[in-house]
Design a protein around this motif. Structure first.
Motif, PDB file in Angstrom:
ATOM      1  N   GLY A 199       0.805  -1.213   0.000  1.00  0.00           N
ATOM      2  CA  GLY A 199       0.000   0.000   0.000  1.00  0.00           C
ATOM      3  C   GLY A 199       0.837   1.261   0.000  1.00  0.00           C
ATOM      4  N   SER A 200       2.131   1.146  -0.326  1.00  0.00           N
ATOM      5  CA  SER A 200       2.969   2.337  -0.305  1.00  0.00           C
ATOM      6  C   SER A 200       3.146   2.933  -1.700  1.00  0.00           C
ATOM      7  N   GLY A 201       2.588   2.271  -2.718  1.00  0.00           N
ATOM      8  CA  GLY A 201       2.604   2.866  -4.051  1.00  0.00           C
ATOM      9  C   GLY A 201       3.619   2.273  -5.002  1.00  0.00           C
ATOM     10  N   LYS A 202       4.347   1.244  -4.580  1.00  0.00           N
ATOM     11  CA  LYS A 202       5.392   0.720  -5.463  1.00  0.00           C
ATOM     12  C   LYS A 202       4.815  -0.055  -6.647  1.00  0.00           C
TER      13      LYS A 202
ATOM     14  N   LEU B  40       4.960   0.647 -10.763  1.00  0.00           N
ATOM     15  CA  LEU B  40       5.345  -0.346 -11.768  1.00  0.00           C
ATOM     16  C   LEU B  40       4.289  -0.438 -12.876  1.00  0.00           C
ATOM     17  N   GLN B  41       3.008  -0.386 -12.449  1.00  0.00           N
ATOM     18  CA  GLN B  41       1.917  -0.451 -13.425  1.00  0.00           C
ATOM     19  C   GLN B  41       1.929   0.768 -14.340  1.00  0.00           C
ATOM     20  N   ALA B  42       2.280   1.924 -13.756  1.00  0.00           N
ATOM     21  CA  ALA B  42       2.358   3.143 -14.579  1.00  0.00           C
ATOM     22  C   ALA B  42       3.474   3.006 -15.614  1.00  0.00           C
ATOM     23  N   MET B  43       4.600   2.377 -15.212  1.00  0.00           N
ATOM     24  CA  MET B  43       5.706   2.193 -16.156  1.00  0.00           C
ATOM     25  C   MET B  43       5.291   1.290 -17.311  1.00  0.00           C
ATOM     26  N   ALA B  44       4.476   0.273 -16.986  1.00  0.00           N
ATOM     27  CA  ALA B  44       4.066  -0.682 -18.012  1.00  0.00           C
ATOM     28  C   ALA B  44       2.932  -0.158 -18.876  1.00  0.00           C
ATOM     29  N   GLY B  45       2.285   0.932 -18.435  1.00  0.00           N
ATOM     30  CA  GLY B  45       1.182   1.478 -19.217  1.00  0.00           C
ATOM     31  C   GLY B  45      -0.167   0.909 -18.829  1.00  0.00           C
TER      32      GLY B  45
ATOM     33  N   VAL C 272       1.768  12.778 -24.472  1.00  0.00           N
ATOM     34  CA  VAL C 272       2.295  11.478 -24.899  1.00  0.00           C
ATOM     35  C   VAL C 272       1.832  10.397 -23.920  1.00  0.00           C
ATOM     36  N   ASN C 273       1.230   9.342 -24.421  1.00  0.00           N
ATOM     37  CA  ASN C 273       0.916   8.183 -23.594  1.00  0.00           C
ATOM     38  C   ASN C 273       0.982   6.944 -24.474  1.00  0.00           C
ATOM     39  N   VAL C 274       2.179   6.375 -24.563  1.00  0.00           N
ATOM     40  CA  VAL C 274       2.379   5.190 -25.399  1.00  0.00           C
ATOM     41  C   VAL C 274       1.579   4.035 -24.794  1.00  0.00           C
ATOM     42  N   PRO C 275       0.721   3.363 -25.595  1.00  0.00           N
ATOM     43  CA  PRO C 275      -0.059   2.265 -25.034  1.00  0.00           C
ATOM     44  C   PRO C 275       0.835   1.109 -24.595  1.00  0.00           C
ATOM     45  N   ALA C 276       0.330   0.342 -23.627  1.00  0.00           N
ATOM     46  CA  ALA C 276       1.109  -0.753 -23.036  1.00  0.00           C
ATOM     47  C   ALA C 276       1.716  -1.655 -24.109  1.00  0.00           C
ATOM     48  N   ARG C 277       0.937  -1.897 -25.182  1.00  0.00           N
ATOM     49  CA  ARG C 277       1.408  -2.870 -26.173  1.00  0.00           C
ATOM     50  C   ARG C 277       2.621  -2.377 -26.949  1.00  0.00           C
ATOM     51  N   GLN C 278       2.889  -1.055 -26.898  1.00  0.00           N
ATOM     52  CA  GLN C 278       4.041  -0.527 -27.643  1.00  0.00           C
ATOM     53  C   GLN C 278       5.198  -0.124 -26.742  1.00  0.00           C
ATOM     54  N   ARG C 279       5.087  -0.410 -25.420  1.00  0.00           N
ATOM     55  CA  ARG C 279       6.158   0.055 -24.529  1.00  0.00           C
ATOM     56  C   ARG C 279       7.365  -0.857 -24.516  1.00  0.00           C
ATOM     57  N   ARG C 280       7.183  -2.060 -25.026  1.00  0.00           N
ATOM     58  CA  ARG C 280       8.286  -3.024 -25.084  1.00  0.00           C
ATOM     59  C   ARG C 280       8.882  -3.314 -23.711  1.00  0.00           C
ATOM     60  N   VAL C 281       8.021  -3.472 -22.716  1.00  0.00           N
ATOM     61  CA  VAL C 281       8.496  -3.934 -21.415  1.00  0.00           C
ATOM     62  C   VAL C 281       7.805  -5.248 -21.081  1.00  0.00           C
ATOM     63  N   GLY C 282       8.583  -6.180 -20.555  1.00  0.00           N
ATOM     64  CA  GLY C 282       8.003  -7.428 -20.082  1.00  0.00           C
ATOM     65  C   GLY C 282       7.497  -7.218 -18.667  1.00  0.00           C
TER      66      GLY C 282
ATOM     67  N   ALA D 277      13.042  -3.933 -21.245  1.00  0.00           N
ATOM     68  CA  ALA D 277      13.184  -3.972 -19.788  1.00  0.00           C
ATOM     69  C   ALA D 277      12.172  -4.948 -19.225  1.00  0.00           C
ATOM     70  N   LEU D 278      12.461  -5.419 -18.012  1.00  0.00           N
ATOM     71  CA  LEU D 278      11.586  -6.392 -17.380  1.00  0.00           C
ATOM     72  C   LEU D 278      11.100  -5.822 -16.052  1.00  0.00           C
ATOM     73  N   LEU D 279       9.792  -5.853 -15.845  1.00  0.00           N
ATOM     74  CA  LEU D 279       9.215  -5.356 -14.604  1.00  0.00           C
ATOM     75  C   LEU D 279       8.663  -6.539 -13.815  1.00  0.00           C
ATOM     76  N   LEU D 280       9.077  -6.663 -12.557  1.00  0.00           N
ATOM     77  CA  LEU D 280       8.672  -7.808 -11.748  1.00  0.00           C
ATOM     78  C   LEU D 280       7.888  -7.325 -10.529  1.00  0.00           C
ATOM     79  N   ASP D 281       6.638  -7.776 -10.427  1.00  0.00           N
ATOM     80  CA  ASP D 281       5.797  -7.361  -9.304  1.00  0.00           C
ATOM     81  C   ASP D 281       5.770  -8.461  -8.243  1.00  0.00           C
TER      82      ASP D 281
END
Lengths: 247, 229
Positions: A38-41, A45-50, A73-83, A160-164
């Motif tokens: 609940g601290s916003g991390k 991460l979700q904001a980074m992924a779109g 600018v708001n690149v959609p998630a499908r074009q951000r190229r992050v896993g 890049a890879l984002l791990l939740d």
């Protein structure tokens, strides 16, 4: 690789209001967003992924602007190229392990091409999933599910890879083993990574830089390099943060 | 009562049966496309008036069929808003045709698909759709490869209920398409006519066939709704 982020998001659930104010910038390849739940991390991460649109701010991944409210600018998630590795892995329950891994490579209509098939086979070999290729995710153990989800995220060759919270769904003994396994895999693929965790051991063993979250904002940042310059270790810095957070 | 079975090749039985299957299938297909589209839009977007739209989409389920029939007359009747335009531009007449019966049945069946599809789509975890997006998929792909297959059983059960409802449609069909033997007389209308004419044998057969089909549909639907994963 450089992660740059400065965002704000006001969220409301019922009468509770939550203000996320997240900002950091780092050129390290292994970043950990650390803090209590609940601290916003995870929202960060979700904001980074779109998956979450901030009210305002800027997000840059490796110099590439994926979000900038000022410029619209708001690149959609499908074009951000992050896993993205979801906390519960989110493997598609109606598809086999092989189909899950190939999901991002397959066109909407038609089949995987030869290159895609080779990539899937290669990933299944790296993650030791060949024998499970035709099984549905529900029949897999927690560790196998994590491997399949990682393979799926890496298949389209993200930047890049984002791990939740990658280990929170695992039992304690498995957690330690998967932590080592993940480190090996990240080295193998040599991919910049951002990991969210509330576990100080995980943060310590993984991070080059730790961004500490508290009540929706960044409370501090520690990097291995800075700590070394001060003659400390990163783990000491993290332990001090934990003491602060839970006092 | 006369329980004598009638000849199954009798036109008085075969014609309404075939017509009913045709009307109910087409009506279900229309309800499927429109119902799922409406359900997806309402479950994934939040906008002002969403609850109102949801109520409107559910309305045919609770309104008397005669009221629906009347609405349809107002819209697609010879002097209706759409009906007049269709007649003048394309020469298409919907009143007292089997196509009119399809529209009546589709309107009545629509809420059953819509309600089931909405519940099934609400039940699809957002993380699956987000996972597909981070894997480079556009919205059409997310729907066709993730949301729809995961909601498929719920949607299918809604379709079966819609089919049963379309088969049994009486009131609105009577008002829009009439009760013309061989042209717009469906099974449920044929039952009514058979009873009116004192033809108990035909009525018995028709009622039995309808009951059997409905029981099969309900049992299949129950099976479909059992959890799987």
């Amino acid at each position: 690789m450089r992660f740059e982020l400065d965002i704000q998001k006001r969220m409301r659930s019922g009468k509770e209001e939550f203000l996320l104010r997240s900002a950091f910038s780092s050129s390290d390849r292994a970043l950990v967003l650390f803090g209590p739940s609940g601290s916003g991390k995870t929202l960060t991460l979700q904001a980074m992924a779109g998956m979450l649109t901030p009210d305002e701010g800027v997000i840059r991944i490796n110099g590439r602007e994926v979000f900038d409210s000022g410029k619209g600018v708001n690149v959609p998630a499908r074009q951000r190229r992050v896993g993205y590795l979801f906390q519960d892995y989110a493997l598609f329950p109606h598809l086999t392990v092989e189909q899950n891994i190939g999901f991002g490579l397959k066109p909407l209509f038609g089949r995987l091409n030869g290159r895609g098939r080779r990539r899937v086979r290669e990933l299944m070999a790296v993650f030791g999933l060949e024998k499970l290729a035709d099984q549905k995710p529900s029949t897999l153990s927690g560790g196998q599910q994590q491997r399949a989800a990682l393979a799926r995220a890496l298949a389209p060759e993200p930047e890049a890879l984002l791990l939740d919270e990658p280990f929170s769904a695992l039992d304690q003994p498995l957690r330690l083993r998967m932590r080592e396994e993940l480190s090996g895999i990240l080295k193998h693929f040599d991919i910049p990574t951002v990991m969210v965790t509330h576990d100080s051991d995980e943060a310590e063993s993984f991070a080059e830089t730790v961004v500490v979250y508290r009540d929706g904002s960044v409370a501090g940042m520690h990097s291995t390099r800075d700590a070394a310059r001060r003659g400390e270790s990163l783990s000491e810095a993290i332990r001090a943060e934990v003491a602060l957070a839970y006092e | 009562m006369d329980f004598v079975w009638i000849d199954f090749t009798d036109a008085a039985f075969v014609q309404p049966l075939l017509l009913t299957l045709k009307v109910a299938s087409l009506a279900t297909a229309a309800a499927l496309v429109l119902g799922v589209a409406a359900a997806y839009a309402l479950s994934r977007r939040s906008f002002i008036g969403r609850d109102f739209l949801d109520a409107v989409c559910t309305l045919p389920m609770v309104m008397p069929p005669t009221v629906l029939g009347y609405y349809l007359l107002v819209f697609i009747g010879r002097k209706g808003v759409i009906g007049e335009w269709l007649l003048e531009t394309f020469g298409i007449r919907l009143m007292f045709t089997w196509q009119g019966a399809v529209i009546a049945a589709a309107v009545v069946a629509f809420p059953l698909v819509f309600k089931s599809a909405r519940a099934a789509l609400e039940g699809v975890g957002r993380q699956y759709e987000n996972a597909a997006r981070t894997l480079g998929q556009g919205e059409l792909s997310v729907f066709l490869r993730v949301s729809f297959p995961l909601a498929f059983r719920g949607i299918l059960s809604g379709c079966m209920l819609a089919f049963a409802r379309a088969m049994g449609e009486f009131g609105a069909t009577l008002m829009v398409a009439g009760n013309l033997p061989g042209r717009t007389q469906t099974l449920s209308l044929a039952v009514y006519s058979a009873v009116q004419a004192g033809n108990d044998g035909l009525a018995n057969t028709l009622v039995l066939v309808i009951s059997l089909v409905c029981v099969i549909i309900l049992m299949t639907t129950g099976k479909l709704l059992q959890p799987r994963f």
